[in-house]
Design an enzyme around this catalytic site. Structure first.
Site, PDB file in Angstrom:
ATOM      1  N   ARG A 122      48.495  -8.036  14.680  1.00 53.45           N
ATOM      2  CA  ARG A 122      48.237  -8.697  13.396  1.00 53.45           C
ATOM      3  C   ARG A 122      46.826  -9.274  13.287  1.00 53.45           C
ATOM      4  O   ARG A 122      46.568 -10.142  12.435  1.00 53.45           O
ATOM      5  CB  ARG A 122      49.285  -9.768  13.098  1.00 53.45           C
ATOM      6  N   LYS A 144      35.254  -4.670   4.600  1.00 56.74           N
ATOM      7  CA  LYS A 144      36.137  -3.567   4.245  1.00 56.74           C
ATOM      8  C   LYS A 144      36.366  -2.673   5.454  1.00 56.74           C
ATOM      9  O   LYS A 144      35.416  -2.213   6.096  1.00 56.74           O
ATOM     10  CB  LYS A 144      35.537  -2.727   3.107  1.00 56.74           C
ATOM     11  N   GLU A 186      21.839   4.140  -0.335  1.00 58.43           N
ATOM     12  CA  GLU A 186      22.421   2.822  -0.531  1.00 58.43           C
ATOM     13  C   GLU A 186      21.339   1.758  -0.716  1.00 58.43           C
ATOM     14  O   GLU A 186      21.519   0.796  -1.471  1.00 58.43           O
ATOM     15  CB  GLU A 186      23.320   2.440   0.656  1.00 58.43           C
ATOM     16  N   LYS A 226      23.983  -8.071  -0.452  1.00 58.52           N
ATOM     17  CA  LYS A 226      25.420  -7.818  -0.337  1.00 58.52           C
ATOM     18  C   LYS A 226      26.157  -9.082   0.083  1.00 58.52           C
ATOM     19  O   LYS A 226      27.258  -9.364  -0.422  1.00 58.52           O
ATOM     20  CB  LYS A 226      25.702  -6.686   0.655  1.00 58.52           C
ATOM     21  N   GLU A 236      36.639  -8.040  -4.235  1.00 57.42           N
ATOM     22  CA  GLU A 236      36.347  -7.116  -5.327  1.00 57.42           C
ATOM     23  C   GLU A 236      37.186  -7.380  -6.574  1.00 57.42           C
ATOM     24  O   GLU A 236      37.679  -6.469  -7.222  1.00 57.42           O
ATOM     25  CB  GLU A 236      36.549  -5.664  -4.862  1.00 57.42           C
ATOM     26  N   ARG A 240      31.854  -8.162  -7.290  1.00 61.50           N
ATOM     27  CA  ARG A 240      31.630  -7.203  -6.210  1.00 61.50           C
ATOM     28  C   ARG A 240      31.689  -5.756  -6.698  1.00 61.50           C
ATOM     29  O   ARG A 240      31.172  -4.848  -6.044  1.00 61.50           O
ATOM     30  CB  ARG A 240      32.643  -7.438  -5.078  1.00 61.50           C
ATOM     31  N   ASN A 244      29.498  -0.795  -6.663  1.00 59.17           N
ATOM     32  CA  ASN A 244      29.933   0.590  -6.869  1.00 59.17           C
ATOM     33  C   ASN A 244      28.944   1.402  -7.695  1.00 59.17           C
ATOM     34  O   ASN A 244      29.241   2.551  -8.054  1.00 59.17           O
ATOM     35  CB  ASN A 244      31.307   0.611  -7.560  1.00 59.17           C
ATOM     36  N   HIS A 247      28.688   5.082  -7.214  1.00 55.59           N
ATOM     37  CA  HIS A 247      29.757   5.511  -6.315  1.00 55.59           C
ATOM     38  C   HIS A 247      30.898   6.254  -7.017  1.00 55.59           C
ATOM     39  O   HIS A 247      31.552   7.087  -6.393  1.00 55.59           O
ATOM     40  CB  HIS A 247      30.324   4.313  -5.546  1.00 55.59           C
ATOM     41  N   HIS A 251      31.596   9.545  -5.287  1.00 59.48           N
ATOM     42  CA  HIS A 251      32.832   9.834  -4.563  1.00 59.48           C
ATOM     43  C   HIS A 251      33.444  11.150  -5.019  1.00 59.48           C
ATOM     44  O   HIS A 251      33.978  11.916  -4.207  1.00 59.48           O
ATOM     45  CB  HIS A 251      33.842   8.698  -4.780  1.00 59.48           C
ATOM     46  N   HIS A 263      27.813  10.653   2.965  1.00 63.37           N
ATOM     47  CA  HIS A 263      28.128   9.694   1.913  1.00 63.37           C
ATOM     48  C   HIS A 263      26.885   9.306   1.111  1.00 63.37           C
ATOM     49  O   HIS A 263      26.918   9.266  -0.127  1.00 63.37           O
ATOM     50  CB  HIS A 263      28.758   8.445   2.533  1.00 63.37           C
TER      51      HIS A 263
END
Length: 358
Positions: A122, A144, A186, A226, A236, A240, A244, A247, A251, A263
């Site tokens: 956990r 993330k 990025e 960031k 998000e 936040r 994107n 993106h 994506h 990416h």
């Protein structure tokens, strides 16, 4: 050494940036984890031969027991079988809640190791040592973690913040050029979001050599921005989402590409596409997309794709994982440093894109 504080409600940590910092990894980890006794040092078969033994020896010099785990390089390692294998090894090696995981590698390793740390018993302690430009300027900060399920990228994951991030720009010297420059996609995105000052700095990156030279400052500015966004919106729920930028289309291109696409390459193409869309709407500084193209092409990043405009492209956009209740929150910038969120019905995204680019 540059130190950036990421102060969150329930968990705060620092990002340290300095050339040669990898040679102090043992001391840095021990200082952060004075009571940790055992470390799972997770890397991939590209990075491990370069740096894993060096980091392991430093950790052992600090009195830590180190278990070195190596997974195949590449996106396929972000999977349930690899997670199961790592967790099984950690159980066999008697890891407890008082031990920790160190991610040594690029974005894939950061995502994978972070996910393992977040679910093992956990949640146990976690530190990031990113070795790719993409990870150093973006994915190592923000918490993330994720693995892929089939073709669904990052569909299973957690928000799990590290205890420390150690960035050594010297690791970029061993990075293949393609995977060095992908991180610049990025950086350009972040510069657009942050400020005119950061945006003007990217104008100095006119070659791969210049990119390497400016890497420490580019990392510092990218991470600082960031961190500011993540501190305001950790999970998000609002602000936040500006991260994107580029993106949503990126994506789709990455997912549909018949060949392996990095990416950052996909983000570069997606960034140009979305800027052109909003430029045509009159919501954006004139010729901003041309300036972006110039910066991206200076280091060899792609800015076009034959996939854009295909039925599959629009179908993928409509089913983007960030689609919330049938609404896509597209991101654009009116000027560098002035980001905006533009909600649109996902069913009308094709019409919106096509009408904008007539």
């Amino acid at each position: 050494m540059t130190v950036i504080d990421v102060a969150l409600k329930d968990h705060s940590y620092q990002v340290h940036i300095e050339r040669g910092l990898l040679n102090e990894a043992g001391h840095q980890v021990k200082a952060q984890w004075p009571k940790v006794g055992k470390v799972a040092l997770i890397s991939d078969d590209n990075v491990a031969p370069l740096y894993q033994q060096r980091v392991a020896e430093q950790l052992m010099q600090q009195g830590l027991t180190v278990c070195q785990y190596v997974v195949p390089a590449g996106e396929p390692s972000k999977s349930w079988p690899v997670v199961n294998d790592l967790v099984t090894k950690m159980i066999d090696d008697s890891f407890s809640r008082d031990d920790g995981v160190v991610a040594l590698g690029g974005g894939v390793i950061g995502d994978l190791a972070g996910f393992v740390a977040s679910v093992y018993m956990r949640g146990i302690a976690f530190i990031q040592i990113p070795t790719s430009l993409l990870a150093q300027v973006d994915s190592s900060v923000g918490g993330k973690t994720a693995i892929d399920v089939g073709a669904a990228k990052n569909m299973v994951g957690t928000f799990y913040q590290p205890d420390l991030v150690l960035i050594d720009p010297d690791t970029l010297d061993t990075l293949p050029e393609r995977y060095l420059v992908e991180g610049y996609g990025e950086i350009v995105k972040t510069a657009l979001l942050d400020s005119a000052e950061f945006w003007n700095l990217t104008e100095q990156v006119d070659s791969v050599v210049a990119l390497l030279k400016l890497a420490p400052e580019l990392s510092q500015r990218s991470i600082a921005y960031k961190a500011k966004v993540v501190m305001a919106d950790e999970k998000e729920g609002g602000l936040r989402q500006v991260l994107n930028l580029g993106h949503t289309a990126g994506h789709a291109i990455e997912l549909l590409s018949p060949t392996v696409m990095a990416h950052g390459e996909a983000v570069s193409i997606g960034l140009v596409k979305i800027l052109r869309v909003f430029e045509a709407q009159g919501l954006e500084q004139e010729n901003l997309s041309s300036q972006v193209i110039q910066r991206l092409q200076a280091v060899g990043l792609p800015t076009e794709s034959e996939l854009i405009g295909t039925p599959a492209f629009y179908e993928t956009l409509q089913h983007d994982k960030k689609n919330r209740g049938g609404v896509l929150n597209l991101v654009y910038v009116s000027n560098p440093g002035e980001p905006h969120i533009y909600p649109i019905d996902s069913q009308t995204v094709k019409t919106f894109f096509e009408e904008s680019c007539k």
